[in-house]
Design a protein around this motif. Sequence first.
Motif, PDB file in Angstrom:
ATOM      1  N   UNK A 163     -10.887 -19.045 -31.598  1.00 12.73           N
ATOM      2  CA  UNK A 163     -11.243 -18.694 -32.755  1.00 12.73           C
ATOM      3  C   UNK A 163     -10.487 -18.138 -33.645  1.00 12.73           C
ATOM      4  N   UNK A 164      -9.680 -17.049 -33.056  1.00  9.52           N
ATOM      5  CA  UNK A 164      -8.730 -16.479 -33.987  1.00  9.52           C
ATOM      6  C   UNK A 164      -7.245 -17.321 -33.961  1.00  9.52           C
ATOM      7  N   UNK A 165      -7.137 -18.388 -33.121  1.00  5.41           N
ATOM      8  CA  UNK A 165      -6.047 -19.253 -33.614  1.00  5.41           C
ATOM      9  C   UNK A 165      -4.782 -18.683 -32.988  1.00  5.41           C
ATOM     10  N   UNK A 166      -4.759 -17.968 -32.085  1.00  6.23           N
ATOM     11  CA  UNK A 166      -3.464 -17.216 -31.377  1.00  6.23           C
ATOM     12  C   UNK A 166      -3.522 -16.875 -29.931  1.00  6.23           C
ATOM     13  N   UNK A 167      -2.376 -16.445 -29.294  1.00  7.64           N
ATOM     14  CA  UNK A 167      -2.467 -16.194 -27.853  1.00  7.64           C
ATOM     15  C   UNK A 167      -2.334 -14.771 -27.643  1.00  7.64           C
ATOM     16  N   UNK A 168      -3.421 -14.299 -26.783  1.00 10.78           N
ATOM     17  CA  UNK A 168      -3.481 -12.781 -26.849  1.00 10.78           C
ATOM     18  C   UNK A 168      -2.420 -12.355 -25.847  1.00 10.78           C
ATOM     19  N   UNK A 169      -1.649 -13.078 -25.372  1.00 10.58           N
ATOM     20  CA  UNK A 169      -0.512 -12.342 -24.572  1.00 10.58           C
ATOM     21  C   UNK A 169       0.597 -12.303 -25.587  1.00 10.58           C
ATOM     22  N   UNK A 170       0.657 -12.765 -26.631  1.00 14.39           N
ATOM     23  CA  UNK A 170       1.623 -12.247 -27.581  1.00 14.39           C
ATOM     24  C   UNK A 170       1.445 -10.854 -28.160  1.00 14.39           C
ATOM     25  N   UNK A 171       2.427 -10.037 -27.872  1.00 13.42           N
ATOM     26  CA  UNK A 171       2.504  -8.697 -28.531  1.00 13.42           C
ATOM     27  C   UNK A 171       2.009  -8.587 -29.941  1.00 13.42           C
ATOM     28  N   UNK A 172       2.702  -9.489 -30.533  1.00 14.52           N
ATOM     29  CA  UNK A 172       2.719  -9.703 -32.260  1.00 14.52           C
ATOM     30  C   UNK A 172       1.164 -10.003 -32.516  1.00 14.52           C
ATOM     31  N   UNK A 173       0.604 -10.904 -31.931  1.00 16.41           N
ATOM     32  CA  UNK A 173      -0.745 -11.319 -32.179  1.00 16.41           C
ATOM     33  C   UNK A 173      -1.741 -10.102 -31.566  1.00 16.41           C
ATOM     34  N   UNK A 174      -1.371  -9.568 -30.663  1.00 20.03           N
ATOM     35  CA  UNK A 174      -2.501  -8.352 -30.222  1.00 20.03           C
ATOM     36  C   UNK A 174      -2.079  -7.192 -31.496  1.00 20.03           C
ATOM     37  N   UNK A 175      -1.072  -6.968 -31.925  1.00 19.89           N
ATOM     38  CA  UNK A 175      -0.978  -5.678 -33.043  1.00 19.89           C
ATOM     39  C   UNK A 175      -1.652  -6.424 -34.318  1.00 19.89           C
ATOM     40  N   UNK A 176      -1.615  -7.622 -34.533  1.00 26.99           N
ATOM     41  CA  UNK A 176      -2.188  -7.936 -35.823  1.00 26.99           C
ATOM     42  C   UNK A 176      -3.684  -8.076 -35.592  1.00 26.99           C
ATOM     43  N   UNK A 177      -4.253  -8.225 -34.447  1.00 27.95           N
ATOM     44  CA  UNK A 177      -5.679  -8.297 -34.273  1.00 27.95           C
ATOM     45  C   UNK A 177      -6.175  -6.601 -34.153  1.00 27.95           C
ATOM     46  N   UNK A 178      -5.071  -5.849 -33.662  1.00 28.39           N
ATOM     47  CA  UNK A 178      -5.517  -4.554 -33.548  1.00 28.39           C
ATOM     48  C   UNK A 178      -5.798  -3.766 -34.832  1.00 28.39           C
ATOM     49  N   UNK A 179      -4.644  -4.197 -35.478  1.00 28.46           N
ATOM     50  CA  UNK A 179      -4.854  -3.465 -36.997  1.00 28.46           C
ATOM     51  C   UNK A 179      -6.062  -4.069 -37.567  1.00 28.46           C
ATOM     52  N   UNK A 180      -6.319  -5.344 -37.487  1.00 35.28           N
ATOM     53  CA  UNK A 180      -7.709  -5.788 -38.100  1.00 35.28           C
ATOM     54  C   UNK A 180      -8.833  -5.066 -37.883  1.00 35.28           C
ATOM     55  N   UNK A 181      -8.969  -4.977 -36.429  1.00 35.96           N
ATOM     56  CA  UNK A 181     -10.006  -4.365 -35.708  1.00 35.96           C
ATOM     57  C   UNK A 181     -10.393  -2.715 -36.060  1.00 35.96           C
ATOM     58  N   UNK A 182      -9.064  -1.983 -36.460  1.00 32.47           N
ATOM     59  CA  UNK A 182      -9.268  -0.702 -36.975  1.00 32.47           C
ATOM     60  C   UNK A 182      -9.683  -0.583 -38.430  1.00 32.47           C
ATOM     61  N   UNK A 183      -8.833  -1.585 -39.216  1.00 32.85           N
ATOM     62  CA  UNK A 183      -9.524  -1.738 -40.445  1.00 32.85           C
ATOM     63  C   UNK A 183     -10.743  -2.279 -40.597  1.00 32.85           C
ATOM     64  N   UNK A 184     -11.362  -2.957 -39.846  1.00 36.22           N
ATOM     65  CA  UNK A 184     -12.646  -3.314 -39.857  1.00 36.22           C
ATOM     66  C   UNK A 184     -13.798  -2.069 -39.450  1.00 36.22           C
ATOM     67  N   UNK A 185     -13.275  -1.353 -38.632  1.00 36.29           N
ATOM     68  CA  UNK A 185     -14.151  -0.205 -38.451  1.00 36.29           C
ATOM     69  C   UNK A 185     -14.104   1.019 -39.733  1.00 36.29           C
ATOM     70  N   UNK A 186     -12.866   0.838 -40.467  1.00 35.94           N
ATOM     71  CA  UNK A 186     -12.838   1.777 -41.736  1.00 35.94           C
ATOM     72  C   UNK A 186     -13.820   1.391 -42.675  1.00 35.94           C
ATOM     73  N   UNK A 187     -14.303  -0.164 -42.695  1.00 34.10           N
ATOM     74  CA  UNK A 187     -15.093  -0.522 -43.684  1.00 34.10           C
ATOM     75  C   UNK A 187     -16.634  -0.633 -43.085  1.00 34.10           C
ATOM     76  N   UNK A 188     -16.717   0.267 -41.781  1.00 32.89           N
ATOM     77  CA  UNK A 188     -18.133   0.341 -41.598  1.00 32.89           C
ATOM     78  C   UNK A 188     -18.943  -0.839 -40.940  1.00 32.89           C
ATOM     79  N   UNK A 189     -18.101  -1.994 -40.579  1.00 34.76           N
ATOM     80  CA  UNK A 189     -18.778  -2.989 -40.173  1.00 34.76           C
ATOM     81  C   UNK A 189     -18.454  -3.274 -38.530  1.00 34.76           C
TER      82      UNK A 189
END
Length: 530
Positions: A501-527
């Motif tokens: 669904x996200x179109x990336x490999x979770x074994x990639x550190x860069x991919x995990x970093x992008x997703x981690x930032x997105x999840x934290x940003x999502x939390x700040x939006x209250x969603x």
Amino acid sequence: MALLTLADVLRLPVIAAGLPRVMAGEDRLNRPVRWVHVTELLDPASFLEGGELVLTTGMPQPNDPTRLRGYADQLADVGAAGLVVELGRRYQQVPPDLVAACRARDLPLIVLSHGIRFIEVTQTVHALILDAQGELLRRSHQVHELFTDLTLRGARPEELVQVAADLMGRSVVLENLVHHAMIVCTAGGPGGPILEAWQRRSRATPTPDHAAPSGPEGWLVAPVEHDGQRWGRLVALPDQTGPASGPEHTLILRRAATALTLARMTGHTQWDREARASALLELRHGSHLSRTESRIRVEALGLPTVGHLFIAVAIGHRPDAADRADLDSRVGDDLRGAGIHALVGRLSPDRTGVLLTLPLAAAWQPVVERIGRVTEETLGEEAVLAVGPGVTALDQVARSFRQAEEVADAIGPATPPRPFHVSADLGLPELLYTLRDDVRVQNYVERQLGRLMQHDERHGGDLLAILRQYLDAAGNKSVAAKQAGLSRQAFYQRLHTIERLVGGNLESGAQRSRLHVAVMALDTLGEGSS
């Protein structure tokens, strides 16, 4: 409307015709002349009340130096405005002993070389005095009406003091009983340098029962009361143009003091707190005041500056917090009760500011924790305390407050609770919380997690929660599966779905970093879901 002074009288044609010469008291010619008295008595003081200009030909005056000194002493003791001696009848020149006696008592002595008609002098001067008195009565009525109108419409104390300063053309200060300058106004606006060493100078100036000159600097002082007791006083200061103690100045200051007393009776009682809040805002915004003017202003409010550290504290709270109106007073009262110097005031509807003034060797953390306890007792746990860096100069306070408020703005739900926060506490979650309203951040979240959230919505899934646990475990699948309460096989299947669904490999550190930032940003939006 100015008083008729001795200098004014000497410029009148009726006096100038006698070619007056000032033989003593040259620096006392600004004395007001209340009346003119013609006498040839050797003891004229028994008929005087003070403020009279005495005219004489010197006929009764003796040659005895002792009696001449006594004559001058009588006039000086009663407060005569001056002595005018006409030459030609008794003296061809004024006795040196009389000149010396008048100089010793700072009594103006004027000698007329040519004879004049004393009756013309009295008529002219008395007419001018009566005109001035009539003008003073008219002016008194105008001033009374002006301050009555201000009182009826509930003018604030700052306006009352400013009006008095404008009417008098002098600097006017409202201070409390401990000689803290609450409000400072000049004829052109707020004053600054006039407050240099204010408390020392003010303590040297007694408070009269009614508006009157007082102290070594010739201040005009009027008491201000509250509930039948003296609360403070209103002070008008002299300037280069002259004293501030003339009759018009006196009536203006007296009427202004009465208006301030009435203002306190009708509910304006927080002047001390408002003065400190006003000074706090000036420092926070880095107003036009110079470093010296800021120091003088703060010291006039009773706060030390030399050898002290300034700590800016920003208290964030909801604009609609029920007890936020009480927070300022409770914090201020608590600090004052503990002997801690501070300025407290509202910075904005959702923020209260505190500027602590602490000795350089003192620890500031316990004081801030004290503020935190008072804040929690008042508003509950919802408030956030943020502290700016300590500074040693008042012109650095604005920067310290900006940093404190930046910290307060960054504290969100993801930040661990602490008694107070400093800039070192800010990390990526706080940065994202600060940027939560930025459309670019919102677009980033949607690009990274949009399809994942849509899948969860359609299927009632938990893929977003699984991704968060995986990222929190730093990519350790075994740990994340255990925390999720799933078998490793079931957990791996969900990760494969997430990767699709996200179109990336979770074994990639860069991919995990992008997703981690997105999840934290999502939390700040209250969603986000935890």
